[in-house]
Design a protein around this motif. Structure first.
Motif, PDB file in Angstrom:
ATOM      1  N   SER A 170       0.848  -1.189   0.000  1.00  0.00           N
ATOM      2  CA  SER A 170       0.000   0.000   0.000  1.00  0.00           C
ATOM      3  C   SER A 170       0.882   1.236   0.000  1.00  0.00           C
ATOM      4  CB  SER A 170      -0.921  -0.022   1.209  1.00  0.00           C
ATOM      5  OG  SER A 170      -0.176   0.231   2.373  1.00  0.00           O
ATOM      6  N   ASP A 201       4.093   6.416  -6.227  1.00  0.00           N
ATOM      7  CA  ASP A 201       3.675   7.820  -6.133  1.00  0.00           C
ATOM      8  C   ASP A 201       4.826   8.769  -6.437  1.00  0.00           C
ATOM      9  OD1 ASP A 201       1.151   6.932  -5.471  1.00  0.00           O
ATOM     10  OD2 ASP A 201       1.402   7.216  -3.310  1.00  0.00           O
ATOM     11  N   GLU A 218       0.132   3.236 -13.647  1.00  0.00           N
ATOM     12  CA  GLU A 218      -0.286   1.979 -14.276  1.00  0.00           C
ATOM     13  C   GLU A 218      -0.918   2.253 -15.646  1.00  0.00           C
ATOM     14  OE1 GLU A 218      -3.270  -0.396 -12.231  1.00  0.00           O
ATOM     15  OE2 GLU A 218      -2.837  -2.100 -13.548  1.00  0.00           O
TER      16      GLU A 218
HETATM   17  N1  LIG Z   1      -3.436   0.505  -9.781  1.00  0.00           N
HETATM   18  C1  LIG Z   1      -2.465   0.827  -8.933  1.00  0.00           C
HETATM   19  N2  LIG Z   1      -1.175   0.565  -9.218  1.00  0.00           N
HETATM   20  C2  LIG Z   1      -0.190   0.881  -8.352  1.00  0.00           C
HETATM   21  N3  LIG Z   1      -0.404   1.499  -7.197  1.00  0.00           N
HETATM   22  C3  LIG Z   1      -1.660   1.797  -6.868  1.00  0.00           C
HETATM   23  C4  LIG Z   1      -2.752   1.480  -7.706  1.00  0.00           C
HETATM   24  N4  LIG Z   1      -3.891   1.907  -7.098  1.00  0.00           N
HETATM   25  C5  LIG Z   1      -3.513   2.458  -5.941  1.00  0.00           C
HETATM   26  N5  LIG Z   1      -2.183   2.407  -5.796  1.00  0.00           N
HETATM   27  C6  LIG Z   1      -1.391   2.942  -4.693  1.00  0.00           C
HETATM   28  O1  LIG Z   1      -1.915   2.498  -3.464  1.00  0.00           O
HETATM   29  C7  LIG Z   1      -1.631   3.454  -2.457  1.00  0.00           C
HETATM   30  C8  LIG Z   1      -2.876   3.738  -1.691  1.00  0.00           C
HETATM   31  O2  LIG Z   1      -3.235   2.565  -1.050  1.00  0.00           O
HETATM   32  P1  LIG Z   1      -3.753   2.617   0.422  1.00  0.00           P
HETATM   33  O3  LIG Z   1      -4.168   1.270   0.810  1.00  0.00           O
HETATM   34  O4  LIG Z   1      -4.757   3.705   0.547  1.00  0.00           O
HETATM   35  O5  LIG Z   1      -2.425   3.027   1.178  1.00  0.00           O
HETATM   36  P2  LIG Z   1      -2.247   3.360   2.708  1.00  0.00           P
HETATM   37  O6  LIG Z   1      -3.450   2.809   3.379  1.00  0.00           O
HETATM   38  O7  LIG Z   1      -0.968   2.695   3.130  1.00  0.00           O
HETATM   39  O8  LIG Z   1      -2.147   4.838   2.754  1.00  0.00           O
HETATM   40  C9  LIG Z   1      -1.110   4.699  -3.138  1.00  0.00           C
HETATM   41  O9  LIG Z   1       0.294   4.745  -2.965  1.00  0.00           O
HETATM   42  C10 LIG Z   1      -1.489   4.455  -4.600  1.00  0.00           C
HETATM   43  O10 LIG Z   1      -0.614   5.089  -5.501  1.00  0.00           O
END
Ligand SMILES: Nc1ncnc2c1ncn2[C@@H]1O[C@H](COP(=O)(O)OP(=O)(O)O)[C@@H](O)[C@H]1O
Ligand SMILES: [Mg+2]
Lengths: 388, 293
Positions: A170, A201, A218
């Motif tokens: 994440s 990010d 992506e």
């Molecule tokens: N399709 C994707 N490909 C790669 N990364 C993704 C994708 N969708 C979401 N993310 C990444 O997932 C992260 C958000 O996930 P999240 O579970 O909300 O993180 P956290 O809870 O640790 O803050 C972000 O860094 C976002 O860029």
């Protein structure tokens, strides 16, 4: 005014605050399938999310995303996030209950994310969840945010049972955990620097893509060649092994490091004759996917499990889902990944994890507090003492 | 059947002191609002852990049932942003679950009211009454400046009129809370009487500006005021000093009493009609920050 105001001496504090901090308690466990509907509240980052989950599944799942607000700043601004959570959290609780056709008093409990995350953001969800639970004297539990991500799988696939190995990827986490039984998390490996989503990010930002970068990167990668640019894959040698051999799972550390990949990608970008943004995005994504796949398969072998879970926001990434599925299939492992709607932050996953804690008999006190650095691998609960 | 009293649960976490009070007031005579029970903890970092256990223990100690409550009161600012959010969100959640109105109370209103109660018995001893009472060569006006430190070397200040006896529950505010730095305060003192923000002039002579709030801040503000006599004649600045202003921090009991005063003024008929105006879904803190964030 007829009656002059009298001076009222402030009453002495009734109790020293220290005495008020009750220990979490355990009550006799029940079968999770017998448990009534549970409200889940999640405000650890930039989504104000609530849900109602019962034994039949999701009754309501409401996510109010602040992504468009934070996009202007290129990332989450904690003070702004906290302010929006405050404005949104009661309305989204109200909406979830209305969609579920339930009133608060019909709930069997309330589950709330208490960490890790942004402290100011966590405190708002926690205050709201605790207060509404207090009004009906409902059972309350605090949930680890990553545990919520893992439990999105148990919510989506009711037949799924531990033991499993889960890759949590994440924005804030990259972890391999072994889950021998519900509620128990043993850390097999974790990132030594950036989380996978964080790496997505950061690279997305230098490529000029909007926040959040993962989905945008992506999309860009889908038109690029993943083999166009050679980028490093940090497999890291396991302690006692001189170097990591991709063909020997035991020689590979289950820890992650993405900082070398990030630096190499930035170097390619600034060097003359840089590849197209799409090729670079595809190659970068492929490097992350390769590392995640290799280590997850190694972890499954070492933990002797037959089932692998994928969880967290990056689990929405199609390249990761497809390639991990292919590798698991090849190894005779079964892979589960949540539907896309349950990959990013939501209240249903918190309610789902909370249901197992409540069913196990765990009860938080009214002093339940946020912990921005809550570790996943402390035991969530100890088994009830059979002698009592 | 409607009880003859209002019952209020009041929360305050605007400063390092965080607490809860239960307040009861006769509907026919809101000014007689009494603090039935109150408890607080002086640990700012632990509001989240302390607040509901304090409420729980007060409800248990008094035997008050949620059904007995008419209002949930809370300080909405200024104050620590995180503290305000914990208090306001808790108040919203309680009010939502109990289906009661949330009554927002200003933190500086609370400090000013407490200073008024402290001053009431003391002012005559200073050699004068207040309001329209005679004092030597002229009339004597008392203004209370309630002040609260913020982070970043700033503070919030708001002026209130101390009207003649009998004191009302809530003092009338002279304008909104201001965010200031010490230099702003000094400049305002020099310009006092000309600026709207700090108009403490009296029509015919003497004013007394009494600072209310944390002692060290009040002492500092007093020290920076340009002399005892500004451009408005015999204006004097005093600080409601240690010893006789025991209420230098907001008290949850005061929050509850001011909520009663507010609802009684807005809704003489009873608390039921107050529900829409004070919806738990919409009440928010008042941050009074200089910039947006
Ligand atoms: N399709 C994707 N490909 C790669 N990364 C993704 C994708 N969708 C979401 N993310 C990444 O997932 C992260 C958000 O996930 P999240 O579970 O909300 O993180 P956290 O809870 O640790 O803050 C972000 O860094 C976002 O860029
Ligand atoms: Mg997440």
């Amino acid at each position: 005014m007829a009656h002059p105001t009298r001076m009222v001496q402030p009453a002495a504090p009734l109790t020293a605050a220290g005495d008020l901090h009750r220990q979490p308690t355990l009550v006799p466990p029940v079968d999770v399938a017998q448990l009534g509907p549970v409200l889940g509240v999640e405000t650890s980052c930039d989504e104000t999310a609530t849900a109602v989950v019962d034994a039949s599944g999701i009754r309501a799942n409401v996510v109010s995303s602040q992504i468009p607000i934070h996009r202007r700043y290129g990332g989450v601004v904690p003070e702004i996030a906290s302010r929006h959570h405050l404005e949104l959290v009661l309305p989204v609780i109200d909406t979830a209950l209305n969609e579920a056709g339930l009133t608060l008093d019909q709930l069997a409990g309330v589950a709330v994310t208490r960490g890790p995350g942004l402290i100011g953001a966590l405190l708002v969800g926690l205050a709201a969840a605790k207060a509404v639970a207090f009004t009906q004297q409902l059972p309350l539990v605090g949930v680890h945010h990553s545990a919520g991500h893992v439990y999105a799988n148990f919510l989506a696939y009711p037949q799924l049972q531990p033991p499993v190995v889960c890759l949590i990827v994440s924005g804030g986490h990259t972890e391999l955990v072994y889950i021998p039984a519900h509620g128990h998390f043993e850390l097999l490996g974790q990132t030594r620097d950036d989380a996978a989503g964080e790496a997505f990010d950061k690279i997305a930002r230098v490529l000029g893509l909007p926040y959040p970068g993962g989905p945008a990167l992506e999309a860009l990668a889908s038109s690029g060649d993943p083999q166009a640019v050679h980028l490093p894959r940090a497999l890291l040698p396991e302690t006692g092994h001189g170097r990591s051999d991709p063909d020997d799972p035991d020689s590979i550390s289950l820890d992650f490091s993405f900082s070398g990949l990030k630096t190499a990608t930035l170097q390619v970008l600034s060097s003359p004759g840089a590849p197209s943004a799409a090729d670079l995005a595809a190659s970068f994504q492929q490097a992350i996917v390769d590392v995640c796949v290799t280590k997850t398969i190694a972890a499954a072998h070492r933990a002797h499990v037959h089932t692998v879970l994928l969880a967290g926001g990056v689990a929405a990434n199609q390249a990761l889902r497809q390639q991990l599925a292919a590798a698991c299939h090849e190894q005779g492992l079964q892979l589960f990944a949540p539907p896309l709607s349950l990959c990013t932050d939501n209240g249903a996953m918190i309610a789902a994890a909370g249901r197992y804690l409540l069913a196990a008999g765990q009860r938080a006190g009214w002093d339940l507090d946020a912990d921005p650095n809550l570790p996943l691998t402390t035991r969530w609960y100890s088994k009830p003492d059979p002698s009592t | 059947m409607m009880r003859s009293t209002w019952r209020v649960i009041a929360l305050d976490t605007a400063t390092d002191r965080g607490g809860v009070a239960l307040v009861e007031a006769p509907r026919a005579e809101p000014a007689a609002a009494q603090v039935v029970a109150s408890a607080w903890a002086e640990r700012g970092g632990q509001h989240s852990a302390n607040l509901l256990p304090l409420a729980d223990s007060l409800l248990a100690a008094t035997g008050w049932k949620p059904a007995d409550l008419d209002l949930v009161a809370v300080t909405t600012g200024p104050g620590s942003f995180t503290g305000l959010r914990i208090g306001v969100t808790t108040a919203k959640g309680l009010a939502y679950g109990w289906r009661k109105p949330v009554v927002p109370v200003g933190t500086l209103d609370v400090l000013a009211a407490q200073a008024g109660w402290s001053l009431a018995p003391v002012l005559p001893g200073l050699g004068a009454g207040w309001g329209e009472q005679e004092r030597g060569d002229g009339r004597f006006r008392v203004v209370i400046g309630a002040a609260l430190r913020s982070r970043r070397g700033e503070f919030y200040v708001q002026l209130f009129e101390l009207p003649p006896q009998p004191l009302p529950l809530a003092l009338p505010a002279l304008g909104e809370p201001q965010v200031m730095r010490l230099a702003d305060w000094q400049a305002a003192g020099v310009a006092a009487g000309e600026s709207d923000a700090l108009d403490v002039s009296s029509s015919n002579g003497e004013s007394l500006l009494v600072m209310a709030g944390e002692a060290s801040l009040c002492r500092q503000l007093r020290g920076l005021w340009p002399g005892g006599r500004g451009r408005i004649g015999h204006m004097e600045l005093r600080w409601a000093g240690e010893g006789w202003n025991e209420w230098d921090k907001p008290e949850p009991g005061t929050v509850g009493r001011l909520a009663v005063a507010q609802v009684a003024a807005a809704d003489p008929g009873g608390a039921a009609d107050a529900r829409d105006a004070y919806s738990p879904l919409t009440v928010v803190p008042r941050y009074y920050s200089r910039s947006e964030v």
